[in-house]
Every structure is written in C-alpha cells, then in structure tokens.
Write an enzyme that holds these catalytic residues in place. Structure first.
Site, PDB file in Angstrom:
ATOM      1  N   GLU A 172       0.782  -1.240   0.048  1.00 29.35           N
ATOM      2  CA  GLU A 172      -0.056  -0.199   0.001  1.00 29.35           C
ATOM      3  C   GLU A 172       0.811   1.397   0.041  1.00 29.35           C
ATOM      4  O   GLU A 172       0.525   2.103  -0.711  1.00 29.35           O
ATOM      5  CB  GLU A 172      -0.829  -0.136   1.103  1.00 29.35           C
ATOM      6  N   ASP A 199       0.585   3.787  -2.916  1.00 27.41           N
ATOM      7  CA  ASP A 199       0.314   5.199  -2.906  1.00 27.41           C
ATOM      8  C   ASP A 199       1.285   6.269  -3.619  1.00 27.41           C
ATOM      9  O   ASP A 199       0.812   7.267  -4.247  1.00 27.41           O
ATOM     10  CB  ASP A 199       0.520   5.436  -1.434  1.00 27.41           C
ATOM     11  N   GLU A 258      -4.472   0.698  -3.526  1.00 29.14           N
ATOM     12  CA  GLU A 258      -3.124   1.088  -3.678  1.00 29.14           C
ATOM     13  C   GLU A 258      -1.902  -0.140  -3.589  1.00 29.14           C
ATOM     14  O   GLU A 258      -1.099  -0.125  -4.231  1.00 29.14           O
ATOM     15  CB  GLU A 258      -2.819   2.114  -2.505  1.00 29.14           C
ATOM     16  N   ASP A 276      -7.240   1.168   0.597  1.00 25.32           N
ATOM     17  CA  ASP A 276      -5.754   0.789   0.725  1.00 25.32           C
ATOM     18  C   ASP A 276      -5.412  -0.495  -0.128  1.00 25.32           C
ATOM     19  O   ASP A 276      -4.438  -0.744  -0.574  1.00 25.32           O
ATOM     20  CB  ASP A 276      -5.795   0.376   2.461  1.00 25.32           C
TER      21      ASP A 276
END
Length: 228
Positions: A47, A51, A123, A120
């Site tokens: 994650e 991101d 990502e 989440d």
C-alpha cells in the site's frame, strides 16, 4: 486466487508473474494476524509503494493534461482523485472487494465494504503490479480504470471541505487553522478517530471517521455548516 487471476486477465489483460505479490496485496492485516503461525504477509507495505506510484502517475497526468492550470489547482484536483473514498470506488469498480482476505472479526463487521480497507487495497494492488511488471503497466491499468472517469470530470466537483473552510476563514486575512485528534479507538485494522478543528486557537467543531483524513473532513464540514 485463481478466480482473481482469471478476472484480471479477462478484464485488464494482466497476468502476474509473481503470484505471491498478488496474494499479499489482497491480504488484510486482520487475516494475517489471525494466522500468525503461518507467517503470512499483509498488504501494508505494498500500500505504501502503491500510494507513491499513484501520486506520481496522477500528478504527471494532470501536469500534461492541464498545461495552464496553476500548482494549487492541480494539487486540489489530485487530492480529489486519490482521496480514500475515490480509491474505494475504483476497488469496487474492479470487484476487488470480493477477493480480499479478511479476518473473521473484520468480515463480520462489514470490512469488505469499508472505504479505508478498499482504498488501501487498491493502492496495494498498484504496488504489487509495479513490482511485478513496472510502472508502465500500472499506468496502462489506471488509463483503463481511473482516467476515463477523470476525463469526464467526475472528480472536479467533489467537495474538499478542508479547503473550503480554509478559503472561507481566510477571506479577510491569515487564520491559523489546526486539526487535532482528541480520540483514537479500536484495533489497528479498525480505527475510529475523533478530530476537532480550531481557528486561531478557538475550537469550531468536531468530526468523526475511520481515518484521520475522514475525521478532519467531517470536522471541516461541520464547521462550515455552523458558519453558514
């Protein structure tokens, strides 16, 4: 995982070389915690990577798409596109919620529909895809899933209450706006935050949410309501 692999191939032409990356991306911390003896990896590190990859690709897209927009406008647009609620929606568009591995407790309390978990997850998938096949493939995937909605302006009108509050309070000059967490409860995989927003040291309103960002937005929205 076989059903997920078949869906990714059919819908997006994606075939993972390292299937363990895909498995990790769809493993929530609650599931890993319930199976500690198996030493299962969860998706938080992926994650983190996803991101960063997403921020870069969306930033580059906006930079090239809107050559005359100032930095401030581009930052607002990016925040709308990559905000938690948006990413959760993209996860649902891809039917990712059907494949995530959750702990029993998380499953019972509706974790499969929780925006924080789904955002989440999206990502984490991007992070896994970047490691497995590179950023160009991630960009191709985003062009299939995210960019078409951005192109039609779906995210231009999303309300950013924190920005709206800042603009309202600073009409007549500089104002020091602060968001502080006054309560943080729940286990690591199911946090609940309560935030208070203040202006020049004076408390305006409070808000609650499943993440600090959501709680801050809720507090800003409540403050805007009070201010009319």
């Amino acid at each position: 995982m076989q059903a997920l692999e078949e869906k990714l191939k059919a819908d997006f032409g994606i075939v993972f070389k390292d299937k363990s990356l895909l498995d990790t991306a769809f493993t929530h911390t609650s599931y890993a915690n319930e199976h500690r003896l198996l030493n299962i990896s969860h998706n938080e590190r992926l994650e983190f990577l996803g991101d960063a990859v997403l921020q870069l690709l969306i930033s580059r897209y906006l930079f090239e798409k809107f050559p005359k927009r100032p930095e401030g406008d581009l930052s607002k647009m990016r925040s709308m596109i990559v905000r938690e609620e948006s990413l959760a929606g993209f996860s649902k568009d891809c039917d990712f919620e059907a494949f995530i591995k959750l702990g029993k407790g998380e499953e019972k309390t509706g974790g499969r529909e929780r925006e924080t978990i789904l955002g989440d997850l999206f990502e984490a998938f991007l992070g896994a895809l970047d490691l497995d096949q590179g950023i160009e493939v991630v960009e191709k995937f985003l062009n299939q899933v995210m960019i078409p909605k951005v192109e039609v302006g779906d995210y231009e009108q999303v309300k950013d209450y924190k920005t709206a509050l800042q603009e309202k309070l600073q009409v007549k000059g500089s104002v020091q706006i602060n968001y502080r967490v006054i309560s943080e409860t729940g286990p690591a995989h199911d946090k609940h935050f309560e935030v208070v927003v203040s202006a020049d040291g004076k408390d305006l309103s409070g808000g609650q949410g499943k993440s600090k960002k959501l709680a801050e937005q809720a507090a800003a929205r409540a403050a805007l309501d009070q201010l009319g």
